[in-house]
Write an enzyme that holds these catalytic residues in place. Structure first.
Site, PDB file in Angstrom:
ATOM      1  N   ASP A  22      -6.902  -7.164  20.835  1.00  0.00           N
ATOM      2  CA  ASP A  22      -7.502  -5.892  21.222  1.00  0.00           C
ATOM      3  C   ASP A  22      -7.564  -5.015  19.979  1.00  0.00           C
ATOM      4  OD1 ASP A  22      -7.810  -6.534  23.910  1.00  0.00           O
ATOM      5  OD2 ASP A  22      -5.861  -5.719  24.479  1.00  0.00           O
ATOM      6  N   ASP A  28     -13.405  -7.165  27.162  1.00  0.00           N
ATOM      7  CA  ASP A  28     -13.029  -6.263  28.255  1.00  0.00           C
ATOM      8  C   ASP A  28     -14.209  -5.375  28.638  1.00  0.00           C
ATOM      9  OD1 ASP A  28     -10.437  -7.269  28.054  1.00  0.00           O
ATOM     10  OD2 ASP A  28      -9.758  -5.640  26.756  1.00  0.00           O
TER      11      ASP A  28
END
Length: 196
Positions: free
Chosen positions: A136, A151
């Site tokens: 991330d 995402d």
């Protein structure tokens, strides 16, 4: 008996679904490629704990390894999330031939590409297969969990599918409720018009 049936009427829908499969694959491939390339660049160029500010206080890149689901939820359940992602991919692939709506194709393509992006991390990154931590790196403000392009694709695709459903655009290309009224379609007896 002329041999016609509901099965025969379903043939054009299935043909359209087959025709839309390349679009589904293209959207999924674009979402997947964007996610993988962005993660490769971030891992190569960034160091954990050394964020890069793009818009002061609003947007920064911050390298984080996430063992959970989207937005760092369900941390520690990596192997379960791996099998959930595999199931999502399998369902979308199996369902693809029944699609008759371009909107649904785009939405499911985004979900598929995003699911494959994070699934790739879980399969190939440390600490090992089925347990790999997802990369991330996008941080919006200090109040929103760090996330990645996969995402974003999953969330955008899911939101699109919810909106299409609420408006009455069905996966097979038919319409009900608001969408049917907008197109001038009048429901026949026994057909739901979408009104309560």
């Amino acid at each position: 008996m002329n041999g016609s049936s509901a099965h025969d009427a379903d043939v054009p829908v299935r043909r359209r679904g087959v025709a839309l499969i390349p679009i589904l694959a293209g959207v999924a491939a674009a979402a997947y490629a964007a996610d993988v390339v962005s993660k490769v660049l971030v891992v190569a160029e960034m160091t954990p704990g050394s964020p890069v500010s793009l818009i002061d206080g609003v947007l920064e890149f911050r390298l984080v390894r996430n063992s959970g689901a989207a937005f760092s939820m369900a941390t520690g359940y990596t192997w379960v999330l791996t099998f959930v992602a595999l199931a999502v991919v399998a369902v979308i692939v199996r369902f693809a031939r029944r699609l008759g709506s371009l909107g649904w194709v785009v939405g499911l393509g985004l979900v598929l590409g995003g699911a494959l992006g994070n699934l790739t991390d879980r399969l190939v990154r440390s600490p090992g297969p089925l347990r790999g931590h997802v990369v991330d790196f996008i941080q919006v403000g200090s109040w929103w969990p760090t996330f990645n392009l996969a995402d974003s694709a999953v969330v955008c695709g899911a939101v699109l599918l919810v909106v299409l459903t609420l408006l009455g655009y069905d996966y097979d290309g038919t319409t009900t409720g608001w969408a049917a009224r907008r197109s001038g379609h009048r429901p026949t007896d026994g057909e739901d018009d979408g009104d309560a």
